[in-house]
Design a protein around this motif. Structure first.
Motif: not given
Length: 288
Positions: A73-88
């Protein structure tokens, strides 16, 4: 630094240096299919790598199966391991599907009933989804894509997934005036019509027609026509035609215009994806 084209949009994610730098090696080219419906669409396939940070108009729902998805999330946020994501809508983000067996990226028009519900759910922030939150609906989507191999089955599974997260029931236009307007638009072969012209066809004032159309479809007429044109372009690409032919048939000025529009709506250009999924292969198979 993210490279951008002359329009200020990120360059094709499948070919950027960012993809190579994140994974260490050039990722396999993304191959898959495209399915669309009123107010939404889906890219589903295998391969691909890391997409540089970008934003786009549509709400995004991304799934990486059975695991391996990374979302930032964002330009410099951490990379999160997940099964899915919702992005506004308009939120800067990046995804990496290089460790996934297959992935699906759904785009939802923000002004639809589902889009408004998802926007309220997210509150302007990327939401990371667990395996439990996607249980049942993701296997159904994979089965529809790999085994049933019809656009109708994939569309049904994708809309069920969106409904489960938005807690809404898909709405199908039923007003005969709107249905007549939609039929008239479909007959225009990619040409964009003014609201006043379409309103006259169904014998409504422009202001009244605008209200009824948004109420029934969840989006303004102009946005609806753009979705229809993009749908037509991608369907032509799935048949194996080139980008220039698809752009012309769908009413875009040229292939560059189609690519810019796709980047604005979805954050990627058609050249980032090879249409070689089971739906595309079935569409191109000779009739028996």
């Amino acid at each position: 630094m993210t490279r951008r084209d002359s329009q200020g949009s990120p360059t094709d994610p499948a070919n950027t240096e960012d993809s190579v730098q994140r994974s260490g090696t050039a990722p396999a080219r993304y191959q898959g299919d495209y399915v669309a419906w009123t107010g939404g669409c889906l890219f589903i396939g295998s391969g691909g790598g890391a997409v540089a940070p970008h934003s786009h108009y549509a709400i995004q729902l991304v799934i990486g199966a059975p695991s391996g998805l990374q979302v930032q999330s964002g330009h410099r946020g951490p990379s999160i391991a997940c099964h899915g994501a919702l992005v506004p809508s308009r939120a800067v983000h990046s995804i990496d599907v290089s460790s996934c067996d297959w992935s699906a990226v759904l785009f939802i028009e923000p002004e639809t009933q589902e889009g408004r519900a998802l926007s309220a759910r997210m509150g302007g922030q990327v939401e990371f989804l667990s395996e439990e939150m996607l249980a049942g609906v993701v296997p159904a989507l994979e089965q529809a894509w790999r085994l049933t191999r019809t656009a109708e089955a994939v569309q049904g599974a994708a809309q069920a997934l969106v409904s489960s997260l938005s807690r809404t029931i898909p709405h199908v236009p039923s007003d005969p005036r709107v249905l007549a307007a939609i039929e008239h638009l479909r007959a225009q072969d990619g040409n964009t019509l003014a609201l006043e012209d379409v309103a006259a066809v169904v014998h409504l004032s422009p202001s009244r027609f605008r209200h009824v159309f948004v109420e029934e479809t969840g989006m303004p007429l102009r946005t609806y026509q753009l979705w229809r044109r993009l749908l037509k372009a991608w369907e032509i690409l799935m048949r194996g035609d080139n980008l220039a032919s698809a752009a012309h048939a769908a009413g875009f000025a040229d292939s560059a215009h189609l690519s810019r529009t796709c980047r604005t709506m979805f954050g990627l250009a058609p050249s980032a994806m090879q249409m070689k999924g089971p739906l595309s292969e079935r569409m191109r198979a000779p009739s028996s």
